[in-house]
Design a protein around this motif. Structure first.
Motif, PDB file in Angstrom:
ATOM      1  N   THR A  65       2.530   2.769 -18.006  1.00 27.21           N
ATOM      2  CA  THR A  65       3.515   4.124 -18.571  1.00 27.21           C
ATOM      3  C   THR A  65       4.476   4.022 -19.406  1.00 27.21           C
ATOM      4  OG1 THR A  65       5.080   1.894 -17.758  1.00 27.21           O
ATOM      5  CG2 THR A  65       4.314   2.117 -16.326  1.00 27.21           C
ATOM      6  N   ILE A  77      -7.869   8.647 -16.264  1.00 24.60           N
ATOM      7  CA  ILE A  77      -7.349   7.498 -15.697  1.00 24.60           C
ATOM      8  C   ILE A  77      -6.808   7.440 -17.191  1.00 24.60           C
ATOM      9  CG2 ILE A  77      -7.086   4.911 -15.420  1.00 24.60           C
ATOM     10  CD1 ILE A  77     -10.072   4.898 -14.579  1.00 24.60           C
ATOM     11  N   GLY A  93      -3.697   9.421 -17.318  1.00 24.06           N
ATOM     12  CA  GLY A  93      -2.502   9.592 -15.085  1.00 24.06           C
ATOM     13  C   GLY A  93      -1.708   9.008 -16.350  1.00 24.06           C
ATOM     14  N   ASN A  94      -0.920   8.931 -14.704  1.00 29.97           N
ATOM     15  CA  ASN A  94       0.317   8.103 -15.397  1.00 29.97           C
ATOM     16  C   ASN A  94       0.117   7.125 -13.844  1.00 29.97           C
ATOM     17  OD1 ASN A  94       2.974   7.518 -14.901  1.00 29.97           O
ATOM     18  ND2 ASN A  94       3.524   8.514 -13.560  1.00 29.97           N
ATOM     19  N   PHE A  95       0.174   5.712 -14.560  1.00 34.54           N
ATOM     20  CA  PHE A  95       0.006   4.905 -13.816  1.00 34.54           C
ATOM     21  C   PHE A  95       0.208   3.342 -13.904  1.00 34.54           C
ATOM     22  CE2 PHE A  95      -3.703   4.354 -16.729  1.00 34.54           C
ATOM     23  CZ  PHE A  95      -3.715   3.104 -17.066  1.00 34.54           C
ATOM     24  N   GLY A  96       0.410   2.302 -13.307  1.00 34.16           N
ATOM     25  CA  GLY A  96       0.812   1.045 -13.663  1.00 34.16           C
ATOM     26  C   GLY A  96       2.692   0.745 -13.241  1.00 34.16           C
ATOM     27  N   SER A  97       2.447  -0.412 -13.488  1.00 37.90           N
ATOM     28  CA  SER A  97       3.706  -1.050 -13.378  1.00 37.90           C
ATOM     29  C   SER A  97       4.433  -1.140 -14.017  1.00 37.90           C
ATOM     30  CB  SER A  97       3.944  -1.769 -11.744  1.00 37.90           C
ATOM     31  OG  SER A  97       4.676  -2.183 -11.168  1.00 37.90           O
ATOM     32  N   HIS A 102      -2.537  -2.712 -12.298  1.00 31.85           N
ATOM     33  CA  HIS A 102      -2.456  -1.903 -12.927  1.00 31.85           C
ATOM     34  C   HIS A 102      -4.009  -1.461 -13.108  1.00 31.85           C
ATOM     35  CE1 HIS A 102       1.088  -3.125 -15.100  1.00 31.85           C
ATOM     36  NE2 HIS A 102       0.400  -3.355 -16.389  1.00 31.85           N
ATOM     37  N   GLU A 125      -6.457   0.701  -8.013  1.00 33.44           N
ATOM     38  CA  GLU A 125      -6.869   1.131  -7.474  1.00 33.44           C
ATOM     39  C   GLU A 125      -8.107   2.425  -8.240  1.00 33.44           C
ATOM     40  OE1 GLU A 125      -4.549   5.638  -8.067  1.00 33.44           O
ATOM     41  OE2 GLU A 125      -3.277   4.083  -8.793  1.00 33.44           O
TER      42      GLU A 125
END
Length: 323
Positions: free
Chosen positions: A17, A181, A184-188, A229, A232
């Motif tokens: 993130t 990937i 991009g905007n991903f994760g916690s 993370h 998906e």
């Protein structure tokens, strides 16, 4: 010039993130038995390699020439290779090996960070770079501008080892496939915080204390967290097609996980346990109809070895004479 590199296990990305202004952050371990290359000056570029290694070598030669004017007159022969796209870091190790050889042959003094930048490495992770340079356990400080900085480097106890399993399954994502990937905007953020807590007050103290049980417990927990993370993108915390193997490794070893995009998975063991566990694992794989290569992954606490061909021949002659 003879170059011998490590291969590496990638133990995961911490924070995709970028919540603190730096993205990713990564950890991994260098293992023995990477690439072995011979690189010599030549009238033209001649590459003796197979498959994708050919283009990786060509790219490295071109990038070095563009940055430093080192030309393209080299014979590059791959004498031993890391399998491509199985999660063991082949592209970075091969690129850095070629770049290092060219730098040495041209008497260039270049930092590993600068070399990696020229060769297009370290865009998401510094694990492969610092495994190549230093060996051992490495942790980088995430991407902000340029190559991620090395934060921690520690020896791995020599009595520790990894039970490596490389199934005959679809390869992991290559750099072009993973780019959308990673961009991009991903994760916690919450998961990143828990991974960081586990590393700082779990994994690292266990490594310092040489406590394989505690290290393995935290490693397994970190691997599952890292997998969140990427759920998906790979259908779960780990690839679904390696789940049966990881179930076995989780029960029989001190800690288990998936290296990068796989399909390589691993279990932390004591070196002395390898013969027994590999035999048991072989029976398990046969019972479930899984075709896989099982190897002993030995920690490598030194970086890539760079020696002149003359020194290599002298060493070989001495070893033969001594035997």
């Amino acid at each position: 010039m003879i170059i011998r590199t490590p291969k590496r296990l990638h133990l995961g990305l911490i924070d995709p993130t970028g919540s603190l202004g730096r993205r990713f952050g990564s950890l991994g371990i260098a293992l023995e038995d990477g690439y072995e290359l011979k690189v010599l000056p030549s009238e033209r570029l001649e590459i003796r390699a197979k498959g994708e290694d050919v283009q990786t070598i060509r790219n490295a030669v071109e990038r070095m020439d563009s940055a430093f004017g080192t030309g393209a007159g080299y014979l590059v022969e791959v004498q031993k290779a890391i399998p491509r796209h199985v999660g063991l870091g082949s592209t970075t190790q091969l690129s850095l090996a070629v770049g290092t050889a060219i730098a040495k042959l041209n008497n260039l003094s270049v930092s590993i960070e600068r070399l990696a930048e020229v060769l297009g490495r370290g865009k998401n992770s510094g694990v492969g770079i610092y495994a190549f340079a230093r060996g051992g356990f490495v942790l980088d400080g995430g991407v902000k501008k340029g190559v991620p900085p090395l934060i921690i480097r520690e020896d791995v106890p020599e009595e520790w080892a990894f039970l490596l399993v490389i199934p005959e399954l679809r390869p992991g994502l290559d750099e072009e496939e993973e780019k959308p990937i990673m961009d991009g905007n991903f994760g916690s953020v919450e998961v990143a915080m828990e991974i960081s807590h586990r590393i700082l007050l779990g994994l690292l103290p266990a490594l310092k204390e040489r406590n394989i049980k505690a290290f393995g417990e935290h490693l397994s927990a970190i691997q599952r967290l890292v997998g969140r993370h990427f759920t998906e993108f790979q259908g779960g915390e780990f690839r679904e097609d390696v789940k049966l193997i990881l179930d076995w490794l989780g029960e029989k070893t001190y800690g288990a996980g998936q290296s990068s995009w796989g399909p390589t998975v691993y279990g932390l063991i004591l070196k002395a346990e390898f013969q027994r566990l590999s035999a048991e694992l072989g029976d398990y794989l046969k019972e479930h109809g899984i075709k896989a290569k099982v190897e002993l992954g030995l920690p490598r606490n030194t970086g890539a070895e760079v020696i002149s061909e003359n020194a290599f021949l002298e060493r070989l002659i001495r070893s033969v004479g001594g035997s």
